[in-house]
Write an enzyme that holds these catalytic residues in place. Sequence first.
Site, short mmCIF file in Angstrom:
data_model
loop_
_atom_site.label_atom_id
_atom_site.label_comp_id
_atom_site.label_asym_id
_atom_site.label_seq_id
_atom_site.Cartn_x
_atom_site.Cartn_y
_atom_site.Cartn_z
CG ASP A 1 6.76 3.05 12.59
OD1 ASP A 1 6.17 3.43 11.57
OD2 ASP A 1 6.23 2.95 13.72
CD GLU B 1 -1.95 7.19 10.51
OE1 GLU B 1 -1.18 6.32 10.93
OE2 GLU B 1 -2.24 7.31 9.30
#
Lengths: 423, 423, 279, 279
Positions: free
Chosen positions: D81, D70
Amino acid sequence: MRETSSVADTYSGSPGNIHSQLDVMGDPGRTGRYGEYGGRYVPEPLMAACLELENEFRLAWADDDFHNQLDSILRSYGGRPTPVTECGRLSERIGVRVLLKREDLAHTGSHKINNVTGQALLARRMGKNRLIAETGAGQHGVATATAAAFMGMECTVFMGEVDTLRQELNVFRMELLGANVVAVKSGSKTLKDAVNEALREWVSTCETTHYCVGSVMGPHPYPWIVRELQRVVGDEARDQCRQLLGGQDPDWVVACVGGGSNAAGTFAGFTDTSSNLVGVEAAGGAAITHGTPGILHGMLSNLLQDDTGQILEAKSISAGLDYPGIGPEHAYLASVGRARYESANDDEVVKAFCQLSELEGIIPALESAHAVAWVIREAGKVIPFGSTVLITLSGRGDKDVSQVRDILRKSKNDNEEGRVQVG
Amino acid sequence: MRETSSVADTYSGSPGNIHSQLDVMGDPGRTGRYGEYGGRYVPEPLMAACLELENEFRLAWADDDFHNQLDSILRSYGGRPTPVTECGRLSERIGVRVLLKREDLAHTGSHKINNVTGQALLARRMGKNRLIAETGAGQHGVATATAAAFMGMECTVFMGEVDTLRQELNVFRMELLGANVVAVKSGSKTLKDAVNEALREWVSTCETTHYCVGSVMGPHPYPWIVRELQRVVGDEARDQCRQLLGGQDPDWVVACVGGGSNAAGTFAGFTDTSSNLVGVEAAGGAAITHGTPGILHGMLSNLLQDDTGQILEAKSISAGLDYPGIGPEHAYLASVGRARYESANDDEVVKAFCQLSELEGIIPALESAHAVAWVIREAGKVIPFGSTVLITLSGRGDKDVSQVRDILRKSKNDNEEGRVQVG
Amino acid sequence: MDTGTTTPDLLSSVAGSGTGEGRLGAIQSKLLSARDSGRKSLCCYLMGGMSPDWQDVARAIENGGADIVEIGLPFSDPMIDGPVIQHASKLSLDSGNSPMSVIDSIPCMDMSIPVAVMTYYNIIYKAGLYRMAGRIASAGIAGSIIADLPVEESDSWVTTANDAGIENIMLVAPTTSPDRTKIICDVSQGFVYCVGTMGVTGERDELPNSAKEVAAKVKAATDKPTLVGIGVSTPSQAASVCAIADGVILGSAIVRRITEGEGARGIENFVRLLRRSID
Amino acid sequence: MDTGTTTPDLLSSVAGSGTGEGRLGAIQSKLLSARDSGRKSLCCYLMGGMSPDWQDVARAIENGGADIVEIGLPFSDPMIDGPVIQHASKLSLDSGNSPMSVIDSIPCMDMSIPVAVMTYYNIIYKAGLYRMAGRIASAGIAGSIIADLPVEESDSWVTTANDAGIENIMLVAPTTSPDRTKIICDVSQGFVYCVGTMGVTGERDELPNSAKEVAAKVKAATDKPTLVGIGVSTPSQAASVCAIADGVILGSAIVRRITEGEGARGIENFVRLLRRSID
Ligand SMILES: Cc1ncc(COP(=O)(O)O)c(C=O)c1O
Ligand SMILES: Cc1ncc(COP(=O)(O)O)c(C=O)c1O
């Protein structure tokens, strides 16, 4: 909702009462769309919280008890209604009749208290006893900490590290009010990063924590909730103006736009009138004028961004307008032409700040001074002489006085140096 | 007026509704006496101005137009009426029901605007287009500069040099509002010297200039005028309390006392009730507790002075209470026992400042925090549990936040050093 | 609380009190006889205790030809005084003087011209009117000038002072109305102090017009000696005022010289100049 | 304005769209065949452009035994994040990379396992959905994960991506309701991304209970491959999750190692450890 683009085509560029037939500034529906703008672009972990919030708000907003509670707190604690002040001396000076909606007189010194009080009540209704918030200059953080203190809730405020240093006193103010202030060290360390960080915190705590968003931005239902909670500004102002103007509405209704909450709340009171609506952005943060559509912080709206979709930093003299986006409903109102969006630059703003102080004895927030600056500039131009203009004075300028002093000193020194070099 | 001492004998030490028969806080007559206190001790050159002022005030105060004008400005510009806020969390904490009269929400952030607006109108009525004022921390100076700006008058503010340095930002604020700020370098360079200097300036300019005295002090008619102009605080509060308390008056009515204007204005609304009236002085400026009768700034009242009649400096954490005297009517109310005067020390005040901020989301002015501190200290002692207490919150604490931060940091450092030494 | 508060309720009640009548005090007789002999009078002010040699300076003032010496009793908050006299007051207090210590040092100065003390009412009020009057009188001081004691508030002090044989001198200002002028003139003893300018004590380059106007106003209202002070700074200004007034009072011009270090000799010369200018 | 805004009005309108059906993409077929053969799958994340050797690292991930790699496309405001990936994103942008430059460098990396890009919707929206889908597809990238594109807003992208042959992987969170889980599972392609913990990306000492719970919930709702990411940091945590899930996704644990200077060799070893723990 699907007819948006045709609506935009029909009306764009023609503000005026033709729009009174439209349900502008109504319920944006389950999808939270304002024409093509708005929506709810959040990671799946936040969806449940957003949906719960929407449901709760729909219930609360239809509940007289909730309104009564909110109105009562705003009245007995928040200082509502705020007055509309007739600016005799400024009006004489510039040739248009200026009225100010005085949110500077609200508790904590700006319109932000209207929003946080409503959201704190909503949080309590949802059984959440903790508020988190982002803040730029600190106004929304102080307001949130205030509401949390008053209602006995926990509070954490995220603030870019750069801003915590620039606005050290507001950090202490929030701490005094019992809030925990977190200095955000990621990204540009300013408002947009504080929003990111608040969202991140919310992801891990959303079951017990309400994220008290500070403007008409973020994922649905926030832009709608905040606009509805700020609607009191416009509703009051319209009644007050009609009293002052013999039943008439002002020709122009002007407010500054950061995220756009004070403008949205003001405009909401006037969408069904023939008043021209004007939002004034900071020249360095003019998301409508210089932005392009994009997705940030859960919403589709106009953003300052580069070609690759990286978000740019907004730069303005007023921390409260230093936001690279704008509430999606404003993007919509601009696209259909029901409101127009203009900008004012730092120099004009400092001048307007000084002029309003000297002529009316009202020191405006630098944010609010943007609206004043535009009116001063356009009086006799875009705004015909003799017009009546309502400006929402979103906040007081005490917080800005030391910054303006430094700016004026610096420009004085620069001028003097300039003179010495010349002579 | 001549029966004063017998009145004092009869009632001293017994506050309560027995006084409702007395015309306390009425018209002090041509001599401006409150019992033995008050009067008009000014050099002959100022007599004409004082007499003119008294005459004009008598006319204005009997004139509905004047009241309408004043009320309208206070409403549409000054933010009146200010609300009364129920302090749920503080009340629960201390066991007495606390209500706050919210002068912190008035324009410029304190009750001072009520007074200056009235005096500025009066000055205009007298054809005087210039205001002068003394100021300590700057609140009254800012308020006067504000009224002058709003009404298009000239304004000069006298401020002790020490205070101009301590409150640099307020100096700039006044300048922003168009006022000329004079740093007074005589005497202790603080408030009392600023008063002296304002009086001196007034001597040479009284034909064109109105001296806008900032509290219920100075020569007659000032203590009376200022009390009448601040009466709106008490009048509003009484009605608001009756609404909240089912027609009852609060058991206690408490206000801080510097010169005593917010207390006088508050008390004026309650003299004919059975409420206990309490004025709270700064421990370091407690003219009633530690002062002796004397003459300063045109009035006979209680003063901090040495044996030879030299005036002493008051010393308190709050610049607004740093005055070595007290309004003469307070000396009178104390002497007849209609009000009692207490004091709070700096430590208690800082604590109360923090407590009100944290529990209610209201950051009080340090001055106002004196009243809060006394109530917190005496809840369950002098003030029986379950009583209802109205506190006039004379102003907001934004101006004091940086000072309190420094104090708290210092005491934290001191404690840490202490710990290190111990360990 | 002492009698300081038994003030008249209304100005009118003062009007008839006529405390100014009766036997003449030292100041008034001296000034009247000067006037009778066609001489103008000179009154010079200095702040008691302002310099180590202030007593010598006071005698120098006498020697220079002043008719009256006015001695300031220091006060922390001298509201009608400009910077020069404020500073002198502070110097005096800072060197350990007090109003009483100044008063008590007058007898040993052995002045042969009348002495008046000038001060603010709190100094008297705080000491107690009766006590202060006694102390002033026993120091051989003839008169008092209380800067912040207008006629409305003066009854107690005037009565007490008179009982002790002190003449209380009152002020008339340019802004004092004719009616009021009449009353003040009635009440004032020793002389009537005409405030020559709307302003605080201090030297000025030009003699304000008001100096002569106020003198004329007072002379029209009373036969009492009429002296002009505040705003008179130089020999020529003094001469100019004396075209109308019976005399002049100089304060700041003298105090400044003392502050600047001018000794008794210098002050005596300056007073002599003044004397000559009005003779 | 492009098609990004033609979102479904209501969740219900998505439910029947069945975009997840039809011919299988590279990711889903690979993961299904792994499952069919009783193997757990491993998906490893790194941020494109975060270090000079990121392409080597991607190959090392393949060599270490990952099934899917990924690749993050950098975004200035990566809302879901944690600090490690935020920092990687910033490093990538600061060294002059852009989402497009990352995409364009994929072909020459010559990966033999399927590649998915992970990013935020603005990156796609700003480029234009059609243009971006074409670019991704021509780079040979098999899938996309858009962190802030919930199912309600996903219609336009899913349609466009599908037309270009891209599998769009959707997220299910611990708080996702059963009804909603069903819908997301229907729409998701390649696999269903189970968010293992309520929180942002980042390593955690303990595997949260929610990691297995969400996997179970998803497995009950769909037959599609079910991988758990966010909150899985170590080989033993990976093993633990794979008791229920079909595989795991590791991001921060890898990105941190790269940030700390671990080269391709080190990452390959770490991936091998992971591989071994779930085999
Ligand atoms: C006084 C004031 N006005 C305006 C703004 C901008 O926010 P909005 O556009 O949401 O009203 C702020 C934000 O901090 C503010 O403090
Ligand atoms: C907020 C506030 N409260 C109280 C005071 C004290 O004045 P007073 O006793 O006249 O109300 C001041 C004076 O500056 C003030 O600013």
